[in-house]
Motif scaffolding. Structure first.
Motif, mmCIF file in Angstrom:
data_model
loop_
_atom_site.group_PDB
_atom_site.id
_atom_site.type_symbol
_atom_site.label_atom_id
_atom_site.label_comp_id
_atom_site.label_asym_id
_atom_site.label_seq_id
_atom_site.Cartn_x
_atom_site.Cartn_y
_atom_site.Cartn_z
ATOM 1 N N LEU A 75 0.938 -1.202 0.059
ATOM 2 C CA LEU A 75 0.077 -0.132 0.089
ATOM 3 C C LEU A 75 0.911 1.138 0.076
ATOM 4 N N SER A 76 0.754 1.911 -1.169
ATOM 5 C CA SER A 76 1.808 3.160 -1.116
ATOM 6 C C SER A 76 1.473 3.942 -2.113
ATOM 7 N N ASP A 77 0.828 5.321 -1.885
ATOM 8 C CA ASP A 77 0.267 6.295 -2.906
ATOM 9 C C ASP A 77 1.316 6.499 -4.020
ATOM 10 N N LYS A 78 2.660 7.018 -3.358
ATOM 11 C CA LYS A 78 3.753 7.306 -4.233
ATOM 12 C C LYS A 78 4.067 6.050 -4.733
ATOM 13 N N GLY A 109 0.477 1.259 5.399
ATOM 14 C CA GLY A 109 -0.726 1.889 5.767
ATOM 15 C C GLY A 109 -1.066 1.320 7.371
ATOM 16 N N THR A 110 -0.337 0.966 8.197
ATOM 17 C CA THR A 110 -0.671 0.565 9.560
ATOM 18 C C THR A 110 -0.590 1.429 10.635
ATOM 19 N N GLY A 111 -0.117 3.124 10.255
ATOM 20 C CA GLY A 111 0.248 3.663 11.210
ATOM 21 C C GLY A 111 -0.886 4.625 11.570
ATOM 22 N N LEU A 112 -0.496 6.099 11.732
ATOM 23 C CA LEU A 112 -1.546 7.017 12.126
ATOM 24 C C LEU A 112 -1.955 8.091 11.061
ATOM 25 N N SER A 113 -1.195 7.897 9.970
ATOM 26 C CA SER A 113 -1.311 8.965 9.054
ATOM 27 C C SER A 113 -2.738 9.090 8.616
ATOM 28 N N ASP A 145 -3.472 6.135 6.346
ATOM 29 C CA ASP A 145 -3.319 4.719 6.946
ATOM 30 C C ASP A 145 -4.349 4.134 6.996
ATOM 31 N N THR A 146 -5.131 3.471 6.325
ATOM 32 C CA THR A 146 -6.148 2.557 6.557
ATOM 33 C C THR A 146 -6.572 1.145 6.123
ATOM 34 N N THR A 147 -5.107 0.712 6.229
ATOM 35 C CA THR A 147 -5.055 -0.737 5.846
ATOM 36 C C THR A 147 -5.907 -1.735 7.026
ATOM 37 N N ASN A 179 -1.376 -8.192 8.044
ATOM 38 C CA ASN A 179 -0.799 -6.742 8.031
ATOM 39 C C ASN A 179 0.492 -6.546 8.533
ATOM 40 N N VAL A 180 1.566 -6.152 7.866
ATOM 41 C CA VAL A 180 2.776 -5.961 8.508
ATOM 42 C C VAL A 180 3.089 -4.289 8.137
ATOM 43 N N PRO A 181 3.965 -3.561 8.809
ATOM 44 C CA PRO A 181 4.538 -2.270 8.657
ATOM 45 C C PRO A 181 5.151 -2.099 7.252
ATOM 46 N N GLY A 182 5.509 -0.782 6.924
ATOM 47 C CA GLY A 182 5.901 -0.521 5.613
ATOM 48 C C GLY A 182 7.253 -0.604 5.223
ATOM 49 N N SER A 183 8.221 -0.649 6.214
ATOM 50 C CA SER A 183 9.568 -0.789 5.990
ATOM 51 C C SER A 183 10.159 -2.294 5.816
#
Length: 206
Positions: free
Chosen positions: A51-54, A114-118, A121-123, A170-174
């Motif tokens: 999941l990444s807009d960019k 998409g697992t954070g608070l931005s 981030d809606t995953t 779900n896993v984080p983005g890094s």
């Protein structure tokens, strides 16, 4: 060697089916006319979704998705690994998760990002919209693994559960976080998939 699977819509009274794509491992010649094939699967099938807009716009290289494939391949007997890169759009993710799990029949689906608070981030919300049985043990194990590395991990909202006969995680983005969190649950995935398929054996045995 199986390299892909895609849904084929039904036609009239004919039900929907699956189209399998295979790669020849050795050169050969097929006889003229129709050649029957039987699809056999040796190992598990993995789909990963970044999941990444960019990233979906080609503005950022995706390193986390390939990290999922590498981490899973090191611990699981994979027959197929397929990747997807989409924007942070919950409706698109929900539709893709259902397609991968129910229509295409993947065993394990791992999302990254998409697992954070931005605001984008809606995953977790999208995932919770489709999973049928939540796996809090997976979520706890991943959180504990991340907390052992950084206190910021407590801000992650990653979830896990089942959709049909697939496990969705779900896993984080890094890439680093991908490896750390997946390592915490990898050993439980094959047994969990066996149970989803109706394995009657006692979990307390062995």
């Amino acid at each position: 060697m199986l390299v892909g699977v895609a849904p084929v819509p039904g036609d009239g009274d004919a039900p929907a089916s699956r189209l399998y794509t295979a790669k020849a491992l050795e050169a050969g010649v097929l006889p003229a006319g129709q050649t029957p094939f039987a699809v056999t699967k040796k190992g598990l099938t993995l789909a990963w979704v970044t999941l990444s807009d960019k990233g979906s716009q080609g503005l950022r290289a995706d390193a986390a998705g390939p990290a999922i494939a590498e981490t899973c391949a090191a611990s699981l007997p994979l027959a197929l690994a397929q990747g997807h890169l989409i924007p942070d759009e919950p409706a698109e993710l929900r539709a893709l998760l259902l397609d991968l799990a129910v229509t295409q029949g993947f065993d394990c689906i791992v999302t990254t990002g998409g697992t954070g608070l931005s605001p984008r981030d809606t995953t977790p919300e999208a995932t919770l919209g489709v999973i049928e049985k939540r796996l809090p043990g997976f979520e706890t194990a991943m959180l504990m693994a991340s907390l052992s590395k950084t206190p910021h991990a407590m801000l992650s909202r990653a979830t896990a559960g089942t959709v049909g006969r697939a496990i969705v995680i779900n896993v984080p983005g890094s890439p680093k976080a991908v490896r750390e969190t997946l390592a915490a649950v990898m050993a439980a995935i094959p047994h969990g998939l066996d149970k989803l398929r109706g394995d009657p054996s006692d979990c307390g045995q062995g």
